[in-house]
Scaffold this motif. Structure first.
Motif, PDB file in Angstrom:
ATOM      1  N   PHE A 119     -10.376 -50.983  21.917  1.00  0.00           N
ATOM      2  CA  PHE A 119      -9.869 -51.912  22.932  1.00  0.00           C
ATOM      3  C   PHE A 119      -8.346 -52.022  22.934  1.00  0.00           C
ATOM      4  O   PHE A 119      -7.786 -52.999  23.431  1.00  0.00           O
ATOM      5  CB  PHE A 119     -10.529 -53.288  22.758  1.00  0.00           C
ATOM      6  N   ASN A 120      -7.696 -50.981  22.406  1.00  0.00           N
ATOM      7  CA  ASN A 120      -6.230 -50.880  22.428  1.00  0.00           C
ATOM      8  C   ASN A 120      -5.521 -52.063  21.784  1.00  0.00           C
ATOM      9  O   ASN A 120      -4.468 -52.489  22.247  1.00  0.00           O
ATOM     10  CB  ASN A 120      -5.722 -50.668  23.859  1.00  0.00           C
ATOM     11  N   ALA A 121      -6.098 -52.586  20.734  1.00  0.00           N
ATOM     12  CA  ALA A 121      -5.439 -53.614  19.931  1.00  0.00           C
ATOM     13  C   ALA A 121      -4.753 -52.919  18.759  1.00  0.00           C
ATOM     14  O   ALA A 121      -4.998 -51.732  18.504  1.00  0.00           O
ATOM     15  CB  ALA A 121      -6.458 -54.631  19.428  1.00  0.00           C
ATOM     16  N   ASN A 122      -3.926 -53.625  18.041  1.00  0.00           N
ATOM     17  CA  ASN A 122      -3.232 -53.054  16.893  1.00  0.00           C
ATOM     18  C   ASN A 122      -4.243 -52.810  15.770  1.00  0.00           C
ATOM     19  O   ASN A 122      -4.729 -53.758  15.141  1.00  0.00           O
ATOM     20  CB  ASN A 122      -2.117 -53.995  16.440  1.00  0.00           C
ATOM     21  N   ALA A 123      -4.549 -51.546  15.533  1.00  0.00           N
ATOM     22  CA  ALA A 123      -5.586 -51.185  14.563  1.00  0.00           C
ATOM     23  C   ALA A 123      -5.175 -51.520  13.135  1.00  0.00           C
ATOM     24  O   ALA A 123      -6.016 -51.935  12.327  1.00  0.00           O
ATOM     25  CB  ALA A 123      -5.934 -49.702  14.693  1.00  0.00           C
ATOM     26  N   ASP A 124      -3.907 -51.349  12.806  1.00  0.00           N
ATOM     27  CA  ASP A 124      -3.449 -51.689  11.459  1.00  0.00           C
ATOM     28  C   ASP A 124      -3.603 -53.188  11.207  1.00  0.00           C
ATOM     29  O   ASP A 124      -4.082 -53.603  10.147  1.00  0.00           O
ATOM     30  CB  ASP A 124      -1.985 -51.272  11.250  1.00  0.00           C
ATOM     31  N   SER A 125      -3.200 -53.993  12.165  1.00  0.00           N
ATOM     32  CA  SER A 125      -3.335 -55.449  12.034  1.00  0.00           C
ATOM     33  C   SER A 125      -4.803 -55.851  11.919  1.00  0.00           C
ATOM     34  O   SER A 125      -5.156 -56.719  11.118  1.00  0.00           O
ATOM     35  CB  SER A 125      -2.701 -56.154  13.232  1.00  0.00           C
ATOM     36  N   ALA A 126      -5.642 -55.216  12.714  1.00  0.00           N
ATOM     37  CA  ALA A 126      -7.073 -55.522  12.672  1.00  0.00           C
ATOM     38  C   ALA A 126      -7.661 -55.182  11.304  1.00  0.00           C
ATOM     39  O   ALA A 126      -8.438 -55.970  10.746  1.00  0.00           O
ATOM     40  CB  ALA A 126      -7.808 -54.759  13.772  1.00  0.00           C
ATOM     41  N   GLU A 127      -7.276 -54.049  10.757  1.00  0.00           N
ATOM     42  CA  GLU A 127      -7.800 -53.660   9.452  1.00  0.00           C
ATOM     43  C   GLU A 127      -7.339 -54.620   8.359  1.00  0.00           C
ATOM     44  O   GLU A 127      -8.132 -55.045   7.517  1.00  0.00           O
ATOM     45  CB  GLU A 127      -7.378 -52.228   9.115  1.00  0.00           C
TER      46      GLU A 127
END
Length: 164
Positions: free
Chosen positions: A12-20
């Motif tokens: 969903f084009n969110a910040n993957a690093d932040s999500a992890e």
């Protein structure tokens, strides 16, 4: 849960690093048992709602937010906010908030498979809002049997209901 959050974020084009990062830190307050969470919250200066006092398990999201900042030195407010509402979601939630919320429901910490897993994963094919609402609606339909309805969850329910 970090990997699941990353996967959804990428989708969903969110910040993957932040999500992890948020995914790995979301339940760090589990080191505190339910019987001490309210006192820990007061000690940390966290506002405790009556619903959280009645059902201390749900305040762990706020404690985890404080621990992420104070112990792990996370200063990214978006990560902290996502960690701080991953159990209940909230009104005006960000994409990262919803990513972490949905990932938490998919990668639950119980034995077996979540009873709503198929529905949430199906809704993810449509949108992140639909997936988040699917879980909240699952709870909402059982609200008379729940110990409490957190006001953030209630607000998210009505907001998402209008969106989906």
């Amino acid at each position: 849960m970090g990997k699941e959050a990353r996967k959804i974020a990428e989708r969903f084009n969110a910040n993957a690093d932040s999500a992890e990062i948020a995914g790995y830190l979301h339940d760090i307050s589990a080191v505190y048992s339910n019987d001490v969470r309210i006192q820990v919250s007061y000690d940390l200066g966290i506002e405790v709602l009556s619903e959280e006092e009645a059902f201390p398990m749900i305040i762990h999201q706020k404690i985890s937010k404080e621990m992420a900042r104070d112990i792990f030195n996370i200063m990214d407010q978006e990560i902290l906010d996502a960690v701080g509402c991953h159990t209940t979601l909230k009104k005006n939630s960000t994409i990262l908030d919803k990513v972490l919320f949905v990932a938490d429901k998919i990668e639950w910490d119980q034995i077996g498979e979540p009873p709503y897993l198929f529905q949430i994963t199906q809704k993810l094919d449509h949108s992140l809002n639909d997936a988040a609402f699917e879980y909240i609606d699952f709870l909402w339909k059982q609200r008379d049997n729940l110990r409490v309805i957190h006001p953030w969850l209630r607000d998210a329910y009505y907001e998402l209901k209008d969106l989906v």
